[in-house]
Design an enzyme around this catalytic site. Structure first.
Site, mmCIF file in Angstrom:
data_model
loop_
_atom_site.group_PDB
_atom_site.id
_atom_site.type_symbol
_atom_site.label_atom_id
_atom_site.label_comp_id
_atom_site.label_asym_id
_atom_site.label_seq_id
_atom_site.Cartn_x
_atom_site.Cartn_y
_atom_site.Cartn_z
ATOM 1 N N GLU A 167 31.595 13.250 45.800
ATOM 2 C CA GLU A 167 31.481 11.791 45.721
ATOM 3 C C GLU A 167 32.748 11.115 45.187
ATOM 4 O OE1 GLU A 167 27.987 10.777 43.474
ATOM 5 O OE2 GLU A 167 26.636 11.644 44.939
ATOM 6 N N GLU A 365 22.883 16.923 48.262
ATOM 7 C CA GLU A 365 22.088 16.407 47.141
ATOM 8 C C GLU A 365 21.063 15.444 47.700
ATOM 9 O OE1 GLU A 365 24.036 14.514 43.754
ATOM 10 O OE2 GLU A 365 25.667 15.977 43.832
HETATM 11 C C1 BGP Z 1 25.024 12.073 41.987
HETATM 12 C C2 BGP Z 1 25.963 12.988 41.253
HETATM 13 C C3 BGP Z 1 25.323 13.919 40.296
HETATM 14 C C4 BGP Z 1 24.032 13.428 39.639
HETATM 15 C C5 BGP Z 1 23.161 12.609 40.572
HETATM 16 C C6 BGP Z 1 22.035 11.878 39.903
HETATM 17 O O1 BGP Z 1 25.664 10.893 42.298
HETATM 18 O O2 BGP Z 1 26.727 13.773 42.142
HETATM 19 O O3 BGP Z 1 26.285 14.340 39.387
HETATM 20 O O4 BGP Z 1 24.247 12.952 38.401
HETATM 21 O O5 BGP Z 1 23.911 11.653 41.281
HETATM 22 O O6 BGP Z 1 22.437 10.651 39.377
HETATM 23 P P1 BGP Z 1 22.308 10.244 37.864
HETATM 24 O O7 BGP Z 1 22.619 11.447 37.080
HETATM 25 O O8 BGP Z 1 23.305 9.168 37.642
HETATM 26 O O9 BGP Z 1 20.903 9.767 37.681
#
Ligand code: BGP
Length: 463
Positions: A167, A365
């Site tokens: 990302e 993801e």
């Molecule tokens: C994505 C990232 C992760 C993770 C996930 C969940 O954008 O790659 O690292 O953190 O989001 O989001 P958050 O942790 O901000 O709730």
């Protein structure tokens, strides 16, 4: 009832990152990343003031964690190498403890039948390089390519699936527009330069991978947020959506897959006179070093409409070109405030099929963060996260449909394996297949983990 069967050798697993799982010990030789530094200087920014030091202690507990992954049945798992662990100063001296740790960790995965998918950058700039400007500084691009080449050399015999960055838009927007990552600036010109350097660094790392002549493939992981106009028949809403898409998706998707930057974006940056500083050879490097494989992180769509509201910031912002549209019918995950729109995963895969040469990809993801999951513990001590099972099923159905219609989607990784530390939100929302009790560090597979085991065993599910 239909039997949703996925292609042979489909990648089933989960994703995580080094900074969110490993933790630190006093003598581990790791240098500070921007997260260590930010927590040390401004702990109040972090939810309940819990920093990145402990996370879930994977550094010591990885044999147990890999055993749990095996119990669920993963055939693949993505994590990242922490640049500041391997190279405490970002360049120069190598931390041999880090080499030993990553080699043992990857070997443990492989011995357990789990293919390591390794990412090189997950928001974690070494502080030593940040002090010299981080991604704003052209030197960081070279340092990153050297770090990548070092990783290929050290771990190339173990790793077959590499990713340059996770990302890359996030350090741009959160670090230089919306103040959720260090250095928390609001400066579109800096944001543009940072994004440009990241895209170039990714291409250079790919070039170094190809020069190393190692087997395997290399890609990038992008959070693609399909952008929907409020009224698809309204030309101005459509233009607003296109521009938002250029800012947040195509800014990295186009250079990574096509080797070029979106024209609309170049026009806007020229109008604002904030084109990044470049060198003559850069565009050729970007053109020639596109990815083999694309990781797609999908959480939520973006809904926009033409700009009608007054400008709020006194500097240029992407939002000068569109207004956010709050769709009244949207389904929302209240814990994270993100819309749940399952069809977006299908639209994204179909967009890649139709407009990006049907590049091989996988869902790298997708997941749902929920607060206080201990509410759902049953008498046996297991979290009954039915909502997560529903969430995954509802998305997998669309992934399946896209594959049926020709998408070259090769796998599905959930975010995440074990509950982990989430940046400023630290442990507020839990995402894992495996619960972690922070007081004892005890791990317990949730109901969703058991359900996922069946999905993996059957290579699909009956709907
Ligand atoms: C994505 C990232 C992760 C993770 C996930 C969940 O954008 O790659 O690292 O953190 O989001 O989001 P958050 O942790 O901000 O709730």
């Amino acid at each position: 009832m239909t039997n949703l069967h996925f292609p042979k050798d489909f990648w089933w697993g989960a994703a995580a990152s080094g900074p969110q799982t490993e933790g630190r010990t006093a003598d581990d030789g790791k240098g500070d990343s921007i997260w260590d530094y930010w927590y040390a200087t401004e702990p109040e920014r972090f939810y309940q003031k819990r920093g990145p030091k402990d996370t879930v202690q994977l550094l010591q507990r990885y044999p147990e964690d890999v055993a749990l992954m095996k119990e669920i049945g993963f055939n693949s798992f993505r994590t990242s190498i922490q640049w500041s662990r391997l190279l405490p100063e970002g360049r120069g001296a190598v931390n041999q403890q880090a080499v030993a740790f990553y080699r043992e960790y990857f070997a443990t995965l492989i011995e357990n039948g789990i293919e390591p998918f390794i990412n090189l950058y997950h928001f974690d700039m070494p502080m030593a390089l940040q002090k010299e400007g981080g991604w704003l500084n052209r030197e960081t691009v070279t340092a990153f390519a050297d770090y990548a080449a070092l990783c290929f050399e050290l771990f190339g015999d173990q790793v077959r699936h590499w990713f340059t960055q996770n990302e890359p838009i996030v350090p741009v927007e959160m670090g230089y527009l919306y103040q959720q990552h260090y250095p928390a600036e609001i400066n579109l010109a800096h944001a543009v330069q940072v994004g440009y350097h990241e895209a170039l660094a990714s291409a250079l790392a790919i070039q170094r991978f190809r020069q190393s002549q190692q087997s395997g493939e290399i890609g990038i992981i992008l959070n693609l947020t399909p952008t929907y106009p409020k009224d698809p028949n309204d030309e101005k809403d459509g233009q607003a959506a296109q521009l938002a898409d250029a800012f947040f998706n195509r800014s990295f998707l186009d250079p990574a897959v096509k080797g070029t930057f979106p024209e609309e974006l170049i026009t806007v940056l020229n109008e604002l006179a904030i084109m990044p500083e470049t060198r003559a050879e850069d565009l050729q490097i970007i053109k020639e070093n596109t990815v083999d494989l694309l990781g797609v992180n999908y959480y939520q769509p973006r809904r926009v409409q033409q700009k009608r509201s007054a400008k709020t910031a006194d500097t240029p912002m992407p939002e000068d070109y569109f207004d956010v549209y709050d769709w009244p019918e949207k389904k929302i995950n209240p814990h994270r405030g993100w819309e749940i729109y399952e069809r977006g995963i299908y639209d994204t895969l179909i967009n890649l099929r139709d407009n990006y040469g049907n590049i091989p990809c996988y869902i790298s993801e997708n997941g749902m963060g929920v607060e206080d999951e201990t509410r759902f513990i049953d008498a046996s001590g297991q979290i009954q996260d039915e909502y997560r099972i529903t969430f995954i099923k509802d998305h997998l159905r669309y992934v399946h449909q896209a594959i049926q219609e020709g998408s070259r989607c090769r796998g599905y990784h959930m975010w995440t394996c074990m509950d982990n530390w989430s940046w400023l939100n630290e442990f507020k929302n839990r995402y894992g297949f495996i619960a972690v009790d922070l007081a004892t560090q005890k791990r317990t597979i949730k109901k969703s983990g058991e359900w996922f085991r069946e999905v993996i065993q059957q290579n699909g599910f009956v709907d």
